[in-house]
Design an enzyme around this catalytic site. Structure first.
Site, mmCIF file in Angstrom:
data_model
loop_
_atom_site.group_PDB
_atom_site.id
_atom_site.type_symbol
_atom_site.label_atom_id
_atom_site.label_comp_id
_atom_site.label_asym_id
_atom_site.label_seq_id
_atom_site.Cartn_x
_atom_site.Cartn_y
_atom_site.Cartn_z
ATOM 1 C CB ALA A 9 -0.912 -0.009 1.230
ATOM 2 C CB ALA A 10 4.371 1.799 -0.579
ATOM 3 N NE ARG A 15 -4.727 6.017 -14.701
ATOM 4 C CZ ARG A 15 -5.229 4.827 -15.009
ATOM 5 N NH1 ARG A 15 -4.500 3.735 -14.847
ATOM 6 N NH2 ARG A 15 -6.455 4.717 -15.467
ATOM 7 C CG ASP A 105 -4.072 -1.050 -6.077
ATOM 8 O OD1 ASP A 105 -3.859 -2.264 -5.864
ATOM 9 O OD2 ASP A 105 -3.563 -0.427 -7.028
ATOM 10 C CG ASN A 357 -45.605 12.725 21.359
ATOM 11 O OD1 ASN A 357 -45.762 11.907 20.459
ATOM 12 N ND2 ASN A 357 -45.726 14.019 21.162
ATOM 13 C CB ALA A 360 -44.091 19.449 15.313
ATOM 14 C CB SER A 385 -45.478 21.950 18.864
ATOM 15 O OG SER A 385 -46.127 20.747 18.531
HETATM 16 C C1 UD1 Z 1 0.610 -5.219 -10.794
HETATM 17 C C2 UD1 Z 1 1.325 -6.455 -11.320
HETATM 18 C C3 UD1 Z 1 0.599 -6.935 -12.576
HETATM 19 C C4 UD1 Z 1 -0.834 -7.231 -12.242
HETATM 20 C C5 UD1 Z 1 -1.507 -5.996 -11.654
HETATM 21 C C6 UD1 Z 1 -2.866 -6.337 -11.136
HETATM 22 C C7 UD1 Z 1 3.674 -6.223 -10.717
HETATM 23 C C8 UD1 Z 1 5.030 -5.854 -11.204
HETATM 24 N N1 UD1 Z 1 2.690 -6.126 -11.628
HETATM 25 O O1 UD1 Z 1 0.759 -4.188 -11.754
HETATM 26 O O2 UD1 Z 1 1.199 -8.117 -13.064
HETATM 27 O O3 UD1 Z 1 -1.537 -7.653 -13.413
HETATM 28 O O4 UD1 Z 1 -0.738 -5.525 -10.534
HETATM 29 O O5 UD1 Z 1 -3.535 -5.187 -10.686
HETATM 30 O O6 UD1 Z 1 3.528 -6.606 -9.585
HETATM 31 N N2 UD1 Z 1 3.262 -0.886 -4.581
HETATM 32 C C9 UD1 Z 1 4.061 -0.582 -3.510
HETATM 33 N N3 UD1 Z 1 5.347 -0.221 -3.724
HETATM 34 C C10 UD1 Z 1 5.895 -0.162 -4.959
HETATM 35 C C11 UD1 Z 1 5.068 -0.471 -6.062
HETATM 36 C C12 UD1 Z 1 3.758 -0.840 -5.849
HETATM 37 O O7 UD1 Z 1 3.608 -0.633 -2.365
HETATM 38 O O8 UD1 Z 1 7.080 0.161 -5.047
HETATM 39 C C13 UD1 Z 1 1.870 -1.275 -4.337
HETATM 40 C C14 UD1 Z 1 0.872 -0.276 -4.897
HETATM 41 O O9 UD1 Z 1 0.546 0.689 -3.919
HETATM 42 C C15 UD1 Z 1 -0.309 -1.162 -5.237
HETATM 43 C C16 UD1 Z 1 0.335 -2.493 -5.583
HETATM 44 O O10 UD1 Z 1 1.624 -2.492 -5.009
HETATM 45 O O11 UD1 Z 1 -1.145 -1.360 -4.132
HETATM 46 C C17 UD1 Z 1 0.433 -2.745 -7.091
HETATM 47 O O12 UD1 Z 1 1.225 -1.762 -7.700
HETATM 48 P P1 UD1 Z 1 0.861 -1.137 -9.098
HETATM 49 O O13 UD1 Z 1 1.857 -0.113 -9.425
HETATM 50 O O14 UD1 Z 1 -0.579 -0.747 -9.114
HETATM 51 O O15 UD1 Z 1 1.076 -2.388 -10.056
HETATM 52 P P2 UD1 Z 1 0.416 -2.635 -11.462
HETATM 53 O O16 UD1 Z 1 1.148 -1.848 -12.491
HETATM 54 O O17 UD1 Z 1 -1.051 -2.448 -11.351
HETATM 55 MG MG MG Z 2 -2.352 -1.380 -10.042
#
Ligand code: UD1
Ligand code: MG
Length: 448
Positions: A9-10, A15, A105, A357, A360, A385
């Site tokens: 979750a980093a 976007r 995500d 009760n 109003a 009321s």
């Molecule tokens: C990733 C997968 C891809 C898969 C897709 C599904 C990899 C290289 N690719 O791509 O094969 O089809 O998910 O949704 O794994 N994150 C970190 N630190 C980092 C990079 C990412 O914590 O340095 C976390 C992001 O916050 C996210 C998750 O890892 O929660 C996935 O990263 P994201 O960049 O969304 O990968 P995708 O390009 O979607």
């Molecule tokens: Mg992704």
């Protein structure tokens, strides 16, 4: 086998175009990260490690809010999913059970899918799905029942891009093996990132087994933009409404009811159109929530009827057979069985006794500009009321207040309190006034 969850979750979630870290954007009233944590909870994990980076403090606070035992580790630079997972190494030192990597995500992976993943006999297991539109997902390159490698969209050839079996991102391996394989991951790829998706190839090179566990595409929905966030919420709502109806709740117009992740509604409750359930609502069996009501952080007991157009704010407790009518706002208020607040009232920081009760337009004046104060109303009381109850104040059992009263001191049991200007009557005065005013108007229109 014992399990540990590593939730990535980093990422900033560029976007999303937001100051809020992506994983804290809410779906059905709860950060998307909580959805992932909740799904993982089915495995009763020995450890939950959340890898935070962008907005780490906010992410950590949010994680602790739902699971104080979860650990939050920091990935200072986002160098890829393998680098992110590696940050959990210390937190899992000495743990030799199964590690499952989830994405913060990707909130909808179902508990049963995670159970299947945890039961896999392979050394490494990747959660895959048949994509209707594989778009930019990583592709799973199979060889019989073995997953040979995952190729990221950006690195894939035309032939590989034609593959529709895709990577969800979720993956499971014994923790020591996971970290061992991660050590061998390099960043020689289109994005110069350390890809977790390199693990299957590395595992196969060592002669290990790599399986794919398949799930429905809906479970792997990943969120990268506000439009996808809205689509994810819509998907959640559709499933949650169907589940509620299946469990015996009547939704008159299901598409118009908004639910939260933790909404609980009992069997044979009736929910009319356009009701919003914010976080923390429980509605017991046989209660009715009428149209256009908004509820959050409240409990509605059996037989109660709420709305239409009612607003129940946090801390509201309605006992059996309470009646709350239109344009009534309740906050931090406890209503005993059979109490009624039927029209146009504000009741905050209050308790109302059995069968009382509230007329109003009643308002509990709970705020003096600095502090909040309580209003206590006994049983079988009658509040006339348009009574202003200037808190702190208490009204006894079977007491009454006269309409339009501004009640500033306590009223004892059985007493009638009237606090308003006495009525004055001036015979004939109205007619005289009308004539004066009409004459004035006539003079003015001649002059203009
Ligand atoms: C990733 C997968 C891809 C898969 C897709 C599904 C990899 C290289 N690719 O791509 O094969 O089809 O998910 O949704 O794994 N994150 C970190 N630190 C980092 C990079 C990412 O914590 O340095 C976390 C992001 O916050 C996210 C998750 O890892 O929660 C996935 O990263 P994201 O960049 O969304 O990968 P995708 O390009 O979607
Ligand atoms: Mg992704």
């Amino acid at each position: 086998m014992k399990t540990a969850l590593i939730i990535l979750a980093a990422g900033k979630g560029t976007r999303m175009n937001s100051d809020l870290p992506k994983v804290l954007h809410p779906i059905a009233g709860a950060p998307m990260l909580h959805h992932a944590m909740r799904a993982g909870a089915v495995l009763d994990p020995a450890h939950t490690v959340v890898v935070a980076g962008y907005g780490a403090e906010a992410v950590a606070a949010s994680v602790r809010g739902v699971d104080p035992t979860a650990q939050v580790v920091i990935q200072n630079e986002q160098l890829g999913t393998a680098h992110a997972a590696a940050q959990a190494r210390e937190a899992l030192a000495g743990f030799d059970g199964l590690a499952i990597v989830l994405f913060g995500d990707t909130p909808f992976v179902s508990p049963s899918t995670l159970e299947a993943l945890a039961g896999s006999a392979a050394d490494v297991t990747v959660l895959g799905f048949e994509a209707a539109d594989p778009a930019r997902y990583g592709r799973l390159v199979m060889n019989g029942d073995q997953l040979e490698r995952i190729v990221e969209f950006k690195d894939a050839t035309e032939a590989e891009r034609a593959i529709t079996l895709c990577n969800s991102g979720v993956l499971a391996a014994p923790a020591p093996l996971l970290f061992d394989l991660i050590d061998a991951v390099g960043n020689d790829n289109a994005q110069n990132e350390y890809y977790l998706t390199d693990l299957p190839r590395l595992a196969r090179a060592r002669g290990l087994s790599v399986a794919v566990e398949r799930c429905a595409e809906a479970e792997t929905l990943g969120i990268n933009s506000r439009a996808e966030l809205a689509a994810a919420d819509a998907q959640f709502q559709a499933t949650a409404r169907a589940d509620l109806m299946e469990s015996g709740v009547t939704l008159v117009a299901p598409d118009t009811v908004y639910l939260s992740l933790d909404t609980v509604v009992g069997r044979d409750a009736l929910i009319e159109p356009h009701v919003v359930f914010g976080p923390g609502v429980t509605v017991e069996s046989g209660a009715t929530i009428r149209a256009f009501s908004h509820l959050e952080g409240c409990h509605v007991s059996r037989g109660a009827i709420v709305g239409p157009y009612a607003r129940l704010r946090p801390g509201t407790e309605l006992a059996e057979d309470v009646r709350i009518g239109n344009f009534v706002e309740l906050k931090n208020a406890t209503l005993a069985p059979g109490a009624k607040v039927n029209h146009l009232s504000y009741v905050g920081d209050a308790s109302i006794g059995e069968a009382s009760n509230i007329g109003a337009g009643t308002i509990t004046c709970n705020y003096d500009g600095v502090m909040k104060h309580r209003t206590e109303i006994g049983a079988r009381a009658f509040i006339g009321s348009n009574t202003m109850l200037v808190a702190p104040v208490s009204i006894g059992d079977e007491a009454m207040t006269g309409s339009g009263s501004v009640i500033t001191s306590d009223v004892e049991d059985g007493a009638l309190a009237i606090a308003r200007a006495p009525q004055v009557e001036k015979p004939g005065m109205a007619r005289k006034l009308f004539e004066m005013l009409k004459a004035k108007k006539a003079r003015q229109s001649r002059g203009s």
